[in-house]
Design an enzyme around this catalytic site. Structure first.
Site, PDB file in Angstrom:
ATOM      1  N   ARG A 180       0.824  -1.213   0.000  1.00 56.65           N
ATOM      2  CA  ARG A 180       0.000   0.000   0.000  1.00 56.65           C
ATOM      3  C   ARG A 180       0.861   1.267   0.000  1.00 56.65           C
ATOM      4  NH1 ARG A 180      -5.259   1.994   1.572  1.00 56.65           N
ATOM      5  NH2 ARG A 180      -5.071   3.737   3.002  1.00 56.65           N
ATOM      6  N   ILE A 199      -6.792   8.327  -0.848  1.00 50.07           N
ATOM      7  CA  ILE A 199      -6.732   6.862  -0.921  1.00 50.07           C
ATOM      8  C   ILE A 199      -7.600   6.374   0.234  1.00 50.07           C
ATOM      9  CG2 ILE A 199      -4.486   6.907   0.277  1.00 50.07           C
ATOM     10  CD1 ILE A 199      -3.834   4.210  -1.018  1.00 50.07           C
ATOM     11  N   SER A 200      -8.573   5.534  -0.066  1.00 50.01           N
ATOM     12  CA  SER A 200      -9.561   5.137   0.933  1.00 50.01           C
ATOM     13  C   SER A 200      -8.909   4.429   2.117  1.00 50.01           C
ATOM     14  CB  SER A 200     -10.598   4.208   0.307  1.00 50.01           C
ATOM     15  OG  SER A 200     -11.221   4.818  -0.802  1.00 50.01           O
ATOM     16  N   GLN A 201      -9.558   4.548   3.270  1.00 53.19           N
ATOM     17  CA  GLN A 201      -9.149   3.844   4.491  1.00 53.19           C
ATOM     18  C   GLN A 201      -9.069   2.331   4.205  1.00 53.19           C
ATOM     19  OE1 GLN A 201     -12.297   4.125   7.331  1.00 53.19           O
ATOM     20  NE2 GLN A 201     -11.069   3.409   9.054  1.00 53.19           N
ATOM     21  N   PRO A 202      -8.056   1.643   4.724  1.00 59.91           N
ATOM     22  CA  PRO A 202      -7.934   0.202   4.459  1.00 59.91           C
ATOM     23  C   PRO A 202      -9.221  -0.577   4.768  1.00 59.91           C
ATOM     24  CG  PRO A 202      -5.976   0.985   5.576  1.00 59.91           C
ATOM     25  CD  PRO A 202      -6.921   2.150   5.525  1.00 59.91           C
TER      26      PRO A 202
END
Ligand code: SAH
Length: 222
Positions: free
Chosen positions: A43, A69-72
């Site tokens: 990531r 970038i979206s939260q995991p």
């Protein structure tokens, strides 16, 4: 060799494993294939250089163009909701950094990714190439219109929030296919919705509140 074999060794191995344990134990992501892939994909390669040390934290991070970038957890949850088995052709709207594209590409046959900001799409393509991920086609356009020439899709993932369900995406969903999309009347707050196309019509489930950047386009926010 699969992606896991190629990429398991780097200086972020431990924070990445901790991220995956948090997804499993705290967020209750149960799909083992999703967890394995998120443990394999670097990531940190998808976040801006200066934020690399934060890449495995429990939050979204800024990327170029005022996007994120979206939260995991969101990546894990949306991917799990698509119930992927491995043979699917998937449409992804809002590719952004390309991280979600990499996760999907490692789980299915082919990913068709759409991003409206040219600079982000270019960078995302470059990252995927560097990582040897070859089953993603990416184009720059308004993803609220889908990608008609490759329709229908077995699964569709939308990573930006719109005021209503874009009709073209519903039209491009295969029978038995799943669409996961944040929908909300506030441009910054949505509910994560999963739509399944059945022989009889569309089944809709609300999967809880979420906060995405706005989906901007003909069938989104103007
Ligand atoms: N999954 C991505 C999320 C990026 S944020 C990641 O984790 O990196 C959402 C992205 O949706 C942004 O890059 C934004 O530019 C894009 N977007 C917004 N509206 C869009 C549209 N109509 N078509 C394609 N992309 C769109």
């Amino acid at each position: 060799m699969g992606i896991a074999g190629k990429m398991a060794m780097d200086e972020f191995q431990i924070p990445r494993l901790k991220m995956v344990e948090r997804l499993r134990d705290h967020y209750k992501i149960a799909d083992h294939r999703v967890l394995a892939v998120m443990n394999a994909i670097p990531r940190h390669r998808f976040v801006p250089e200066a934020l690399r040390s934060q890449a495995y934290k429990d939050n979204a991070l800024p990327i170029a163009g005022g996007q994120t970038i979206s939260q995991p957890f969101i990546v894990g949850r949306m991917t799990e909701l698509l119930e992927l088995k491995g043979t699917e052709r998937v449409l992804e709207i809002g590719a952004g950094s390309g991280y979600q594209s990499a996760v999907l590409a490692s789980l299915v046959r082919k990913v068709y990714a759409v991003e409206r900001i040219e600079g982000l799409a270019q960078k995302a393509k470059e990252k995927l190439r560097e990582l040897g991920i070859g089953n993603v086609s990416m184009r720059v356009s308004d993803g609220t219109n889908g990608w008609p020439v490759y329709a229908p899709f077995d699964a569709i993932l939308v990573a930006a929030g719109g005021p209503e369900m874009p009709q073209p995406l519903l039209d491009q969903l295969e029978i038995g296919g799943r669409l996961v999309i944040p929908i909300g009347s506030d441009p910054k707050r949505q509910d994560l919705v999963r739509v399944t196309r059945t022989e009889k019509g569309l089944d809709q489930e609300n999967c809880g509140p979420c906060a995405f950047v706005p989906l901007i386009g003909e069938h989104g926010w103007r």
